[in-house]
Design an enzyme around this catalytic site. Structure first.
Site, PDB file in Angstrom:
ATOM      1  N   GLY A 246       0.773  -1.234   0.000  1.00  0.00           N
ATOM      2  CA  GLY A 246       0.000   0.000   0.000  1.00  0.00           C
ATOM      3  C   GLY A 246       0.804   1.283   0.000  1.00  0.00           C
ATOM      4  O   GLY A 246       0.222   2.365   0.112  1.00  0.00           O
ATOM      5  N   GLU A 291       4.145  -6.611   1.343  1.00  0.00           N
ATOM      6  CA  GLU A 291       3.560  -6.973   0.046  1.00  0.00           C
ATOM      7  C   GLU A 291       3.328  -5.777  -0.858  1.00  0.00           C
ATOM      8  O   GLU A 291       2.191  -5.465  -1.209  1.00  0.00           O
ATOM      9  CB  GLU A 291       2.189  -7.612   0.291  1.00  0.00           C
ATOM     10  CG  GLU A 291       2.183  -9.076   0.388  1.00  0.00           C
ATOM     11  CD  GLU A 291       0.789  -9.582   0.715  1.00  0.00           C
ATOM     12  OE1 GLU A 291       0.589 -10.771   0.600  1.00  0.00           O
ATOM     13  OE2 GLU A 291      -0.100  -8.788   1.088  1.00  0.00           O
ATOM     14  N   PRO A 292       4.373  -5.079  -1.239  1.00  0.00           N
ATOM     15  CA  PRO A 292       4.162  -3.919  -2.096  1.00  0.00           C
ATOM     16  C   PRO A 292       3.907  -4.315  -3.560  1.00  0.00           C
ATOM     17  O   PRO A 292       4.527  -5.254  -4.063  1.00  0.00           O
ATOM     18  CB  PRO A 292       5.488  -3.155  -1.987  1.00  0.00           C
ATOM     19  CG  PRO A 292       6.500  -4.198  -1.639  1.00  0.00           C
ATOM     20  CD  PRO A 292       5.781  -5.312  -0.926  1.00  0.00           C
ATOM     21  N   GLY A 293       2.989  -3.633  -4.188  1.00  0.00           N
ATOM     22  CA  GLY A 293       2.734  -3.852  -5.614  1.00  0.00           C
ATOM     23  C   GLY A 293       3.060  -2.580  -6.372  1.00  0.00           C
ATOM     24  O   GLY A 293       4.061  -2.459  -7.080  1.00  0.00           O
ATOM     25  N   CYS A 362     -16.421   5.055 -26.412  1.00  0.00           N
ATOM     26  CA  CYS A 362     -17.733   5.685 -26.406  1.00  0.00           C
ATOM     27  C   CYS A 362     -18.257   5.746 -24.983  1.00  0.00           C
ATOM     28  O   CYS A 362     -19.093   4.920 -24.570  1.00  0.00           O
ATOM     29  CB  CYS A 362     -18.669   4.919 -27.311  1.00  0.00           C
ATOM     30  SG  CYS A 362     -18.128   5.045 -29.007  1.00  0.00           S
ATOM     31  N   GLU A 363     -17.735   6.712 -24.240  1.00  0.00           N
ATOM     32  CA  GLU A 363     -18.025   6.824 -22.815  1.00  0.00           C
ATOM     33  C   GLU A 363     -17.450   8.174 -22.383  1.00  0.00           C
ATOM     34  O   GLU A 363     -16.261   8.419 -22.587  1.00  0.00           O
ATOM     35  CB  GLU A 363     -17.286   5.658 -22.115  1.00  0.00           C
ATOM     36  CG  GLU A 363     -17.465   5.556 -20.641  1.00  0.00           C
ATOM     37  CD  GLU A 363     -18.821   4.992 -20.244  1.00  0.00           C
ATOM     38  OE1 GLU A 363     -19.262   4.001 -20.842  1.00  0.00           O
ATOM     39  OE2 GLU A 363     -19.428   5.569 -19.341  1.00  0.00           O
ATOM     40  N   TYR A 391      -1.467  -1.502 -12.087  1.00  0.00           N
ATOM     41  CA  TYR A 391      -2.939  -1.464 -12.248  1.00  0.00           C
ATOM     42  C   TYR A 391      -3.385  -0.754 -13.523  1.00  0.00           C
ATOM     43  O   TYR A 391      -4.430  -0.112 -13.541  1.00  0.00           O
ATOM     44  CB  TYR A 391      -3.603  -0.829 -11.011  1.00  0.00           C
ATOM     45  CG  TYR A 391      -3.151  -1.465  -9.714  1.00  0.00           C
ATOM     46  CD1 TYR A 391      -3.527  -2.777  -9.419  1.00  0.00           C
ATOM     47  CD2 TYR A 391      -2.341  -0.799  -8.822  1.00  0.00           C
ATOM     48  CE1 TYR A 391      -3.087  -3.386  -8.252  1.00  0.00           C
ATOM     49  CE2 TYR A 391      -1.901  -1.397  -7.647  1.00  0.00           C
ATOM     50  CZ  TYR A 391      -2.276  -2.693  -7.367  1.00  0.00           C
ATOM     51  OH  TYR A 391      -1.844  -3.288  -6.215  1.00  0.00           O
TER      52      TYR A 391
HETATM   53  C1  LIG Z   1      -3.354  -5.075  -3.581  1.00  0.00           C
HETATM   54  C2  LIG Z   1      -2.720  -5.760  -2.456  1.00  0.00           C
HETATM   55  C3  LIG Z   1      -1.408  -5.453  -2.093  1.00  0.00           C
HETATM   56  C4  LIG Z   1      -0.576  -4.392  -2.779  1.00  0.00           C
HETATM   57  O1  LIG Z   1      -1.063  -3.117  -2.706  1.00  0.00           O
HETATM   58  P1  LIG Z   1      -0.215  -1.913  -3.349  1.00  0.00           P
HETATM   59  O2  LIG Z   1      -1.007  -0.721  -3.050  1.00  0.00           O
HETATM   60  O3  LIG Z   1      -0.116  -2.182  -4.805  1.00  0.00           O
HETATM   61  O4  LIG Z   1       1.127  -1.931  -2.706  1.00  0.00           O
HETATM   62  C5  LIG Z   1      -0.846  -6.178  -1.070  1.00  0.00           C
HETATM   63  N1  LIG Z   1      -1.532  -7.152  -0.437  1.00  0.00           N
HETATM   64  C6  LIG Z   1      -2.796  -7.458  -0.756  1.00  0.00           C
HETATM   65  C7  LIG Z   1      -3.488  -8.537  -0.033  1.00  0.00           C
HETATM   66  C8  LIG Z   1      -3.429  -6.776  -1.770  1.00  0.00           C
HETATM   67  O5  LIG Z   1      -4.700  -7.078  -2.075  1.00  0.00           O
END
Ligand SMILES: *Cc1c(COP(=O)(O)O)cnc(C)c1O
Length: 438
Positions: A246, A291-293, A362-363, A391
């Site tokens: 997050g 868990e960074p994405g 078309c939106e 994303y």
């Molecule tokens: C989406 C998600 C993340 C990553 O969130 P980011 O904002 O991308 O870092 C980590 N853990 C879980 C369970 C998620 O659903």
């Protein structure tokens, strides 16, 4: 926007990974997702090193829903990271990339039975239970397949992180996880620990996305470690503590200017705070997982578009229409996300106009960036939208039967596809006719 060695302006050109936007367009066309490999590797390494330096035993698990493709799983694996997956499809792609299953965490608020079987059969390291039903589902699958499955429980810590409502996940009203205050949560853990063919390994929580305030994580660590004290008192060991992801990134100048190494600041603060809590509360040091994405891949991505129709509505708005739109980036349409952009082939010109970049769908809500500052753009110019690595591709769709753009990986002046362009044939590949229409 955060510029860096691999994302910079030289003369009139935007240069990504050693290639100008014009070169990239010439070779691959537009719309085009461009991913900077060096950046992804740099952030991955700095997160991993920070955990080791400031906490000890732990892992960075890339939240692969941010960008899932076989090549990305390969890059992440080669950096020694773990991953989380949230569907059978993500698991399939990761395994296809040769990702070691023991370094995979499987999430989901409503895992299908066939996904659970697939995960158990593949030898996934941990399945994160999100609903009590899953205890019996996973236990049954593991028993049938003759496996012992390690499981964790997703806790909803009831923390409101300061971010958009749509990306908050741990408020009391959430479809994810089991409330930490719920008196049955301890019973659930006991049930999971006692279930046949299951081993209970720890706890997971994820408080939301695009978070800039560290206080949410501090509250989370406090709540989770107190909960561990309670579980220890009941004879339950918590080996793994997964605190989710997050961490916010820079989309526009309204966001704090962080990038690359600086994102490790969150990791450092979390690591230090947890270290302290573990000592103060006298609990056994759990294996820390973050868990960074977004923060790993978000700023690695730039989307290139070609300008088409330009329309000025006097006293109202100037629209710059591009050859992409919500089908490659639905985030404005979904939750009003903001982006910054430049005219990539006129990068030295000042951003002197206020315009709205819209797509070709078309939106009316098909917008990429509303009322942003841009240099004057004409048909044929290249627009680069920044921080589209997370994303965007994974949320792309075929609305209006627009092909999903390809993804190109850049590294030291080299560029090649990691996702090929879709053709019109691809769009109708699964279309078919029932007998009575033939
Ligand atoms: C989406 C998600 C993340 C990553 O969130 P980011 O904002 O991308 O870092 C980590 N853990 C879980 C369970 C998620 O659903």
């Amino acid at each position: 926007m955060n510029f860096r060695d691999t994302l910079k302006i030289e003369g009139n050109d935007l240069v990504i990974g050693g290639l100008t936007a014009s070169e990239l367009r010439e070779r691959f066309g537009t719309p085009l997702y461009v991913m900077d490999e060096s950046y992804i590797r740099e952030v991955s390494r700095s997160f991993q090193k920070t955990i080791e330096a400031f906490y000890g035993e732990g892992a960075v698990a890339f939240a692969s829903k941010a960008f899932s493709a076989v090549a990305m799983y390969k890059i992440i694996n080669s950096e020694g990271l773990s991953i989380d997956v949230v569907s059978g499809g993500e698991l399939f792609a990761a395994l296809r990339a040769g990702f070691p299953p023991e370094r995979i965490y499987f999430h989901g608020n409503n895992k299908l039975f066939n996904e659970i079987e697939f995960a158990v059969l593949s030898g996934v390291g941990n399945i994160v239970i999100d609903h009590p039903d899953e205890i019996e589902m996973i236990s049954a699958a593991a028993k049938r397949l003759g496996e012992v499955q390690s499981v964790m429980l997703r806790i909803n810590p009831g923390i409101e992180a300061h971010t958009y409502a749509a990306v908050q996940t741990a408020t009391p009203d959430s479809k994810f996880g089991w409330a930490i205050e719920d008196k049955n949560t301890v019973e659930l853990i006991k049930r999971a620990a006692a279930a046949e063919n299951l081993v209970f390994s720890g706890l997971h929580a994820h408080i939301g996305s695009q978070i800039f305030e560290i206080s949410g994580y501090e509250m989370l660590i406090d709540k989770m470690t107190s909960f561990i004290v309670k579980l220890n008192g009941l004879g339950i060991d918590v080996k793994i503590l997964n605190l989710g992801g997050g961490f916010g990134i820079t989309y526009t100048e309204e966001d704090p200017e962080f990038s690359g190494d600086q994102y490790a600041w969150y990791v450092k603060t979390i690591a230090m705070f947890l270290s302290k809590a573990v000592v103060e509360k006298k609990i056994k040091r759990p294996f820390l997982v973050i868990e960074p994405g977004r923060s790993i891949v978000g700023e690695a991505g730039v989307t290139l578009y070609t300008v088409g129709a330009v329309k000025t509505i006097p006293d109202i708005r100037k629209y710059i229409a591009i050859d992409g739109g919500m089908f490659d980036n639905p985030r404005y349409a979904l939750y009003g996300s903001k982006y910054s952009a430049i005219v990539a082939n006129k990068a030295a010109l000042p951003a002197s106009e206020t315009v709205t970049i819209c797509g070709k769908c078309c939106e009316s809500g098909d917008i990429i960036a509303k009322d942003i500052k841009l240099a004057p753009a004409k048909r044929g110019d290249i627009i680069a939208v920044f921080a589209t690595g997370a994303y965007n591709y994974t949320m792309a769709m075929n609305y209006n039967m627009n092909p999903i753009p390809p993804v190109v990986l850049v590294q030291d002046g080299k560029a090649d596809y990691i996702v090929k362009p879709q053709t019109y044939e691809d769009l109708i590949r699964n279309n078919c006719l029932p007998d009575w229409l033939k």
